[in-house]
Structures are given as structure tokens and as C-alpha cells.
Design a protein around this motif. Sequence first.
Motif, PDB file in Angstrom:
ATOM      1  N   ALA A   8      60.740  76.516 -24.664  1.00 55.15           N
ATOM      2  CA  ALA A   8      59.335  76.896 -24.487  1.00 55.15           C
ATOM      3  C   ALA A   8      58.868  77.898 -25.541  1.00 55.15           C
ATOM      4  O   ALA A   8      58.629  79.061 -25.241  1.00 55.15           O
ATOM      5  CB  ALA A   8      59.159  77.475 -23.078  1.00 55.15           C
ATOM      6  N   TYR A 184      52.170  85.161 -19.655  1.00 61.15           N
ATOM      7  CA  TYR A 184      53.190  84.114 -19.680  1.00 61.15           C
ATOM      8  C   TYR A 184      53.916  83.897 -18.337  1.00 61.15           C
ATOM      9  O   TYR A 184      54.278  82.770 -17.993  1.00 61.15           O
ATOM     10  CB  TYR A 184      54.183  84.446 -20.813  1.00 61.15           C
ATOM     11  N   HIS A 206      65.277  88.018 -21.688  1.00 62.34           N
ATOM     12  CA  HIS A 206      64.473  87.607 -20.536  1.00 62.34           C
ATOM     13  C   HIS A 206      65.129  87.917 -19.198  1.00 62.34           C
ATOM     14  O   HIS A 206      64.601  87.523 -18.154  1.00 62.34           O
ATOM     15  CB  HIS A 206      64.179  86.104 -20.612  1.00 62.34           C
TER      16      HIS A 206
END
Length: 420
Positions: A8, A184, A206
Motif C-alpha cells: 500500500a 490514513y 507501523h
Amino acid sequence: MTTIVRFAPSPTGLLHVGNARTAILNYLVARKNGGKFLLRIDDTDTERSKSEYETAILDSLKWLGVSHDLFARQSERAPAHQEAAEKLKASGQLYPCYESALELDRRRQRQIASGKPPVYDRAALNLTAEDRARLEAEGKRAHWRFKLSQKKVAWKDLIRGEVEIDTAHLSDPVLIREDGRFLYTLPSVVDDIDFAITHIIRGEDHVTNTAVQIEIFEALSGSAPAFAHHPLLIGAGGEALSKRLGSLSLKLLAEDGIEPMAAASYLAKTGTSDSIVPFATMDELVAGFAMEKIGRAPAHFDPAELANLNAKLLHLLPFAAVEARLAEAQVGGAAFWEAVKANLTRFSDVKDLWPLVVGPITPVIEDAAFITAAAELLPPEPWDELSWGIWTKAVAAATGTKGKTLFHPLRLALTAREHG
Ligand code: GLU
């Protein structure tokens, strides 16, 4: 259950080696498991996203040999994101806040000064309907925060093992800005749910997001996919790559003459328990792939090591693999390829080597007597791959030269070049 993974990227820059590695790891997981690979363009940041970058990312992935089975663009999925937001608002998990950035910053400074963690204090949860109406009447617009459970979120990471994050230590994340645009975090979860993603494989930057997103997954669909967070790439000397990423785009590697399979081999193997050697095809990388081989230590990216791997890959390529490219470069065929390939550091070197075969060359002769003696010692034709060794040994014996004094004048006479 079919494995479905996604890569992504945000179209806010070129594809660099760090995110290309994430793409390859996802691709390998998909192929290894007979699954599907979704390429998702995360373009919710309308200010920074550019269609040129999307095109460049697609080109780079194609160059690298990472093909996708499914494609999505987040900007086209706004209704689904909106619907999820409404659901969270209805359950009270998404709540409106009116603090300005300045006000939030002041509060953070005060918290830090009094030794408290700078976590959002949830003051907005105390707003009454009247307070909200007054703020709206004053022209203020809400941004929306997700109400974290303030509990421990745990998952078994496929690379890091057991991970536990206490969301009580985190600020409730803003999911929607005051201008109505989504950040996001929520669109990513909504899309992961709608595309039935089974494994989220991404960089370890992340990890904290994952705790937050697991809570959002649970709020929206009752369960979360599996997660794997790989260590980030660092430079050869251990330095972070982030500042230099602009110079480490795949586009530049390609322009520098790096072969796609050299880049793919490097990025698939760095940071794993396998050694970094050249692979000729993606299928070979798929065959040797296992998630368990990905280490927990940072993976290195060293441009010099990649250049070296590129040379090794070229040296192994059979003529059939380069036939069309040789023709395009308007140089020789199979015999030429076999003769020169061990000298290449990049494919385009063939152009430079071709004139040595077909001439014309103006020999550089510094010591005519030496060269005449050497010429007389040439073994009889036909020459083969042993002739050079036989000849130079004979010249060395006859003239008493060795090393540079032997080879340098021969090179100048044969190629008119100082090096090579
Ligand atoms: N667009 C996000 C990024 O580039 C994707 C992160 C994710 O894989 O969820 O960081």
C-alpha cells in the motif's frame, strides 16, 4: 482460506528500496501460498499525492517483476470509509473534538513540564450537545478521534513474535480532519476488511499503528488479520536510510544499470538467514522463501554490495537471456557474449567492449622492442580460452617481466586502454 496480502504505497514520492522490499516480501508470501497480491494506492493525502508518482511506482514495480492480481485506489473508496466512520460515530467510538493545534500543543507542553506523558486528555468527551452547538455556531469544525480501549492489545507477529502494546499510553488517534478528509488509519482498515486481507506485512515503523488498527478492526468487523512487521533497511554503516531515500529510488537503480533481478535478489535476501546471491527468476526467489528466515535485526542496504551482486548476476546469464538486448545494443552474438560477460559490471558495458572485438583500434606502443618480442611469441591459431595464459607466460619468461610491467603494455597494444 486464500492468502490475500497487500502492498500500500502512498504516491507521494518514487518507490525506494525500503518500500520495494516490503512489496517483494508481500509478493513472495502471495506466490508461495498460491494467494493474491493487492496493490493499493494510499492516496488519501490529497495535498501530497500525485498521479505522476503513482505512475512511477507502477513502472518501478513492473521493472522489479512484482505483478499484482488486484488493484485499488483509496480515493475511489470514500463511500466505504464514510460508512465505517458513521458506524463508529453511532457507537460512540469516534468522537468530535474542537481543540486547535496550538491549544493541543500548549497542553502537551504542560503535561511534559509536570512529568506526565503527552497523551490526549479526552477533554472533548465532556462536551455537551449545547457546547458543540455553540462551538459550531462560532464556526469551529470538529476533527474526530477514535476512542481507544486503554487496554493491552496483543498479537502474535509473524516476524517479531508476541507483541503487546498498552493503548492507555497512546493518544486517541485523529481519524478525520476538521476539513472532513480521512487520515490514513481508518481507510486502511476499511480497505483491508473489504478486500479480505489475511496478512498485513509492513515495516516495523507501523507497530504502534497496528495496536490502534487492531482496535478499529475489532470495532468494525470483530477480528483482525495476521501481522508481520519486518525490520527497516539501514545503510552499510548502520545509518538510517530515510534521509537518503531520494537517492535510492528504483528508478535511479535502473538508470544506474542495476538488473531487476539483482535488485529483487538483494531486497528479498537482505536481512534474512539466507546468503545474498543472484537469482535469475522470481520463481526461484519464491521457491526459497520462508517468513521464518526474516530476521529481527535491521536489514542492510549497501549500494556497493548491490553493484557487486549485479555483476555476479550478469556473469551467470546465458546468451539466450540477453540475445534480444545484445541485438538492440547492436553488438555481437553468442561468442561475443561468452567472451566478454565476465568483464561486465553493468549490461551497457557491452557497448564499450564491442569495439575491442571489431575495431578499429589504434594500438598504443610504448616499448616497440617488447611488443615485437611478444608478437613473435603468440601461440599458433586457432586461439581458445587457454591461449592468453600460455602466451603471457611465454612473454614473461622471455622478457623477464611480470605483473603490471607485463600486462600494461600488452593491454595498451591490444585495446589502447589504460584499464579493463
Ligand atoms: N501507505 C502506508 C505507508 O506507505 C501503508 C502502510 C501499511 O502498509 O498499512 O506507510
